[in-house]
Write an enzyme that holds these catalytic residues in place. Structure first.
Site, PDB file in Angstrom:
ATOM      1  N   GLU A  95      38.155 -20.507 -86.984  1.00 56.92           N
ATOM      2  CA  GLU A  95      38.816 -19.723 -88.018  1.00 56.92           C
ATOM      3  C   GLU A  95      40.315 -19.981 -88.090  1.00 56.92           C
ATOM      4  O   GLU A  95      40.953 -20.287 -87.089  1.00 56.92           O
ATOM      5  CB  GLU A  95      38.623 -18.232 -87.736  1.00 56.92           C
ATOM      6  CG  GLU A  95      37.247 -17.744 -88.071  1.00 56.92           C
ATOM      7  CD  GLU A  95      37.150 -16.238 -87.972  1.00 56.92           C
ATOM      8  OE1 GLU A  95      36.045 -15.729 -88.192  1.00 56.92           O
ATOM      9  OE2 GLU A  95      38.149 -15.574 -87.676  1.00 56.92           O
ATOM     10  N   CYS A 108      47.675 -18.729 -88.508  1.00 60.16           N
ATOM     11  CA  CYS A 108      47.138 -18.712 -87.139  1.00 60.16           C
ATOM     12  C   CYS A 108      46.023 -19.757 -87.054  1.00 60.16           C
ATOM     13  O   CYS A 108      45.051 -19.715 -87.793  1.00 60.16           O
ATOM     14  CB  CYS A 108      46.601 -17.320 -86.840  1.00 60.16           C
ATOM     15  SG  CYS A 108      45.818 -17.229 -85.238  1.00 60.16           S
ATOM     16  N   CYS A 115      35.879 -21.504 -75.803  1.00 58.76           N
ATOM     17  CA  CYS A 115      36.955 -21.522 -74.801  1.00 58.76           C
ATOM     18  C   CYS A 115      36.340 -21.401 -73.415  1.00 58.76           C
ATOM     19  O   CYS A 115      35.411 -20.622 -73.210  1.00 58.76           O
ATOM     20  CB  CYS A 115      37.918 -20.367 -75.047  1.00 58.76           C
ATOM     21  SG  CYS A 115      39.329 -20.358 -73.930  1.00 58.76           S
ATOM     22  N   CYS A 119      37.720 -14.990 -70.904  1.00 59.26           N
ATOM     23  CA  CYS A 119      38.256 -13.641 -70.713  1.00 59.26           C
ATOM     24  C   CYS A 119      37.215 -12.637 -71.229  1.00 59.26           C
ATOM     25  O   CYS A 119      36.700 -12.811 -72.335  1.00 59.26           O
ATOM     26  CB  CYS A 119      39.560 -13.467 -71.492  1.00 59.26           C
ATOM     27  SG  CYS A 119      40.813 -14.703 -71.085  1.00 59.26           S
ATOM     28  N   CYS A 122      37.355 -11.130 -74.865  1.00 61.03           N
ATOM     29  CA  CYS A 122      37.534 -12.039 -76.001  1.00 61.03           C
ATOM     30  C   CYS A 122      36.202 -12.609 -76.447  1.00 61.03           C
ATOM     31  O   CYS A 122      35.456 -13.171 -75.640  1.00 61.03           O
ATOM     32  CB  CYS A 122      38.489 -13.161 -75.588  1.00 61.03           C
ATOM     33  SG  CYS A 122      38.637 -14.458 -76.828  1.00 61.03           S
ATOM     34  N   GLY A 181      40.315 -20.622 -78.858  1.00 61.88           N
ATOM     35  CA  GLY A 181      40.528 -21.664 -77.861  1.00 61.88           C
ATOM     36  C   GLY A 181      41.832 -21.548 -77.112  1.00 61.88           C
ATOM     37  O   GLY A 181      42.729 -20.797 -77.487  1.00 61.88           O
ATOM     38  N   GLU A 182      41.911 -22.295 -76.013  1.00 59.75           N
ATOM     39  CA  GLU A 182      43.115 -22.322 -75.193  1.00 59.75           C
ATOM     40  C   GLU A 182      43.856 -23.634 -75.504  1.00 59.75           C
ATOM     41  O   GLU A 182      43.441 -24.717 -75.075  1.00 59.75           O
ATOM     42  CB  GLU A 182      42.716 -22.238 -73.704  1.00 59.75           C
ATOM     43  CG  GLU A 182      43.829 -22.506 -72.726  1.00 59.75           C
ATOM     44  CD  GLU A 182      45.138 -21.755 -73.023  1.00 59.75           C
ATOM     45  OE1 GLU A 182      45.114 -20.523 -73.081  1.00 59.75           O
ATOM     46  OE2 GLU A 182      46.172 -22.423 -73.212  1.00 59.75           O
ATOM     47  N   SER A 213      50.294 -20.007 -77.887  1.00 61.38           N
ATOM     48  CA  SER A 213      49.894 -18.884 -77.035  1.00 61.38           C
ATOM     49  C   SER A 213      48.983 -19.412 -75.948  1.00 61.38           C
ATOM     50  O   SER A 213      48.018 -20.130 -76.221  1.00 61.38           O
ATOM     51  CB  SER A 213      49.150 -17.841 -77.887  1.00 61.38           C
ATOM     52  OG  SER A 213      48.631 -16.817 -77.076  1.00 61.38           O
ATOM     53  N   SER A 235      49.633 -14.825 -72.590  1.00 65.67           N
ATOM     54  CA  SER A 235      48.700 -13.702 -72.571  1.00 65.67           C
ATOM     55  C   SER A 235      48.650 -13.132 -71.159  1.00 65.67           C
ATOM     56  O   SER A 235      47.953 -13.641 -70.301  1.00 65.67           O
ATOM     57  CB  SER A 235      47.306 -14.187 -73.004  1.00 65.67           C
ATOM     58  OG  SER A 235      47.335 -14.533 -74.369  1.00 65.67           O
ATOM     59  N   LEU A 236      49.422 -12.080 -70.943  1.00 62.31           N
ATOM     60  CA  LEU A 236      49.560 -11.520 -69.597  1.00 62.31           C
ATOM     61  C   LEU A 236      48.382 -10.583 -69.289  1.00 62.31           C
ATOM     62  O   LEU A 236      47.652 -10.789 -68.333  1.00 62.31           O
ATOM     63  CB  LEU A 236      50.902 -10.786 -69.512  1.00 62.31           C
ATOM     64  CG  LEU A 236      51.446 -10.499 -68.126  1.00 62.31           C
ATOM     65  CD1 LEU A 236      51.698 -11.779 -67.354  1.00 62.31           C
ATOM     66  CD2 LEU A 236      52.749  -9.692 -68.236  1.00 62.31           C
ATOM     67  N   HIS A 237      48.274  -9.534 -70.045  1.00 64.34           N
ATOM     68  CA  HIS A 237      47.140  -8.601 -70.026  1.00 64.34           C
ATOM     69  C   HIS A 237      46.965  -7.774 -68.756  1.00 64.34           C
ATOM     70  O   HIS A 237      46.187  -6.821 -68.742  1.00 64.34           O
ATOM     71  CB  HIS A 237      45.813  -9.317 -70.330  1.00 64.34           C
ATOM     72  CG  HIS A 237      45.814 -10.065 -71.610  1.00 64.34           C
ATOM     73  ND1 HIS A 237      46.411  -9.596 -72.756  1.00 64.34           N
ATOM     74  CD2 HIS A 237      45.303 -11.285 -71.951  1.00 64.34           C
ATOM     75  CE1 HIS A 237      46.263 -10.474 -73.735  1.00 64.34           C
ATOM     76  NE2 HIS A 237      45.617 -11.509 -73.271  1.00 64.34           N
ATOM     77  N   ASN A 312      40.299  -5.093 -79.881  1.00 66.79           N
ATOM     78  CA  ASN A 312      39.281  -4.999 -80.925  1.00 66.79           C
ATOM     79  C   ASN A 312      37.916  -5.211 -80.287  1.00 66.79           C
ATOM     80  O   ASN A 312      37.592  -6.319 -79.856  1.00 66.79           O
ATOM     81  CB  ASN A 312      39.522  -6.046 -82.006  1.00 66.79           C
ATOM     82  CG  ASN A 312      40.637  -5.610 -82.918  1.00 66.79           C
ATOM     83  OD1 ASN A 312      40.560  -4.580 -83.588  1.00 66.79           O
ATOM     84  ND2 ASN A 312      41.716  -6.367 -82.906  1.00 66.79           N
ATOM     85  N   CYS A 355      32.902  -8.852 -90.896  1.00 66.71           N
ATOM     86  CA  CYS A 355      32.891  -9.831 -89.812  1.00 66.71           C
ATOM     87  C   CYS A 355      31.509  -9.954 -89.207  1.00 66.71           C
ATOM     88  O   CYS A 355      31.072 -11.035 -88.866  1.00 66.71           O
ATOM     89  CB  CYS A 355      33.878  -9.418 -88.710  1.00 66.71           C
ATOM     90  SG  CYS A 355      35.555  -9.656 -89.226  1.00 66.71           S
TER      91      CYS A 355
END
Ligand code: SAH
Ligand code: SF4
Length: 385
Positions: A95, A108, A115, A119, A122, A181-182, A213, A235-237, A312, A355
């Site tokens: 996307e 974006c 990925c 995580c 995700c 993806g990373e 990111s 992306s700390l989280h 989300n 979605c």
């Protein structure tokens, strides 16, 4: 003689194009002309590149193509947010989302189909990994989006009895690699795309307006600092290793101390003097006052800003979004400690239905518009319509 696959020029940077046309006896400036036609004027037909010699155009048509990935669906919101689902083969889709704001337009972009970091919050990670996108597929998202937005703009001008603009306008002012993806686990292909984004003969974006990111691929952060230091979001989280090991499994390989040191090294080259820390707000998991205190200690070690992202939910995650009041309080704790903190707005729940429909039709169910924009998205074209 059997025909060979055409060479897709879309992912080629200046030196590669110059080499290619050089083999045909053309001067390097031909490569620049070609780049401008492709990336600045969004042209995909060699025949229409009228200032190129006829022989050269003929040669290009016989051997080359300009090919973005195919779009399978397109959605748009009433306020201008657009989303494209690109078919990248074998039932995989990625996307791309365009988010217009008053002073900018952000695109974006995705870097991988799936990925490997996995995580648990995700949906991309949950789906597993299919493959890396090529530079042409990555830059093709920008190429396609820019063309579609430009076509709309031209149509609107014609509607108002105005001539289409001679030069494409800059509707896309910023690019963020925050899609699927990373990006730093697809380093070479992403680097090629970043270079095209910055190239004055292509998209001409400044380093400050292109953001990568990452979940924290430390060695590649160092390489990016050397090769193409664009703005960086991390992306700390989680504020400690025990929790981050669970939320961002890559932390087991590159723990926090290593990651923070890499952020500081990156800052020596970065176009901005801070790192953006993304922090997803998960109810009862990483959103307590104690977590905020630990984050404040981290912020003392790296010049940073925080971007709090309300989670989300998706069905398989088993996780919940922090209540809005908790997000506000958490942000306040950070701001009271002098840390610049923003909260990403979440979109209405009515969107989940649209979605969900899409998800039934593609293998990959990543919904980056759930992470990014905050506006209602209306489906305008059904999948496999
Ligand atoms: N792999 C990279 C870039 C893509 S993810 C990275 O992890 O940084 C881009 C952002 O979306 C990340 O900050 C990620 O944590 C966030 N994200 C992923 N799933 C999400 C979800 N369900 N809700 C909200 N944000 C999410
Ligand atoms: Fe991969 Fe980023 Fe999703 Fe983690 S958040 S699984 S790193 S795309």
């Amino acid at each position: 003689m059997s025909s060979t696959e055409p060479i897709n020029l879309l992912g080629m940077d200046s030196p590669a194009l110059a080499e290619l046309v050089g083999q045909w006896g053309c001067k390097p400036f031909r490569a620049k002309q070609l780049m401008r036609w492709m990336h600045q004027r969004n042209e995909d037909s060699f025949d229409r590149m009228t200032d190129l010699a006829r022989d050269f155009r003929q040669q290009l048509s016989e051997r080359c193509s300009i090919q973005a990935p195919e779009v399978s669906t397109e959605q748009r919101s009433s306020d201008g947010t657009r989303k494209w689902l690109f078919d990248v083969g074998k039932n995989n889709a990625v996307e791309t989302v365009f988010i217009p704001e008053d002073d900018r337009g952000t695109l974006c972009i995705s870097s991988q189909a799936g990925c490997t970091v996995a995580c648990p919050f995700c949906s991309t990670g949950y789906q597993g990994f299919n493959r890396n996108l090529t530079t042409a597929e990555i830059i093709g998202q920008l190429w396609y989006a820019r063309r579609a937005l430009q076509a709309d703009l031209d149509a609107a001008r014609i509607g108002q009895s105005l001539e289409p603009l001679a030069e494409p306008s800059r509707v896309i002012t910023n690019v963020v690699m925050m899609g699927m993806g990373e990006p730093l686990l697809n380093y070479d292909q992403v680097l090629g795309a970043l270079r095209l984004m910055l190239d004055d003969n292509a998209y001409g974006l400044s380093r400050r307006r292109v953001t990568v990111s990452t979940s924290g691929v430390v060695p590649m952060m160092d390489r990016l600092a050397r090769d193409c230091p664009v703005a960086l979001a991390v992306s700390l989280h989680a504020p400690n290793d025990a929790l981050r090991d669970r939320l961002v499994p890559l932390n087991r390989k590159h723990p926090l101390a290593e990651l923070l040191a890499a952020c500081n090294r990156y800052l020596e080259h970065a176009p901005r003097d801070f790192i953006t820390f993304e922090y997803i707000m998960l109810d009862g998991v990483n959103d307590s006052d104690q977590h905020a205190r630990e984050l404040i200690t981290i912020a003392e070690q790296v010049r940073c800003k925080f971007n709090l992202i309300p989670f989300n939910p998706f069905p398989q995650s088993g996780l919940k979004r922090s209540p809005a009041s908790r997000v506000r309080l958490f942000a306040q704790r950070l701001m009271d400690a002098g840390i610049v903190t923003t909260v990403r707005k979440t979109r209405g729940d009515d969107i989940a239905a649209a979605c969900g429909q899409l998800a039934g039709d593609v293998k990959d169910r990543t919904r980056i518009n759930e992470r990014l924009p905050d506006r209602a998205v209306i489906e305008i074209k059904q999948e496999r319509g």
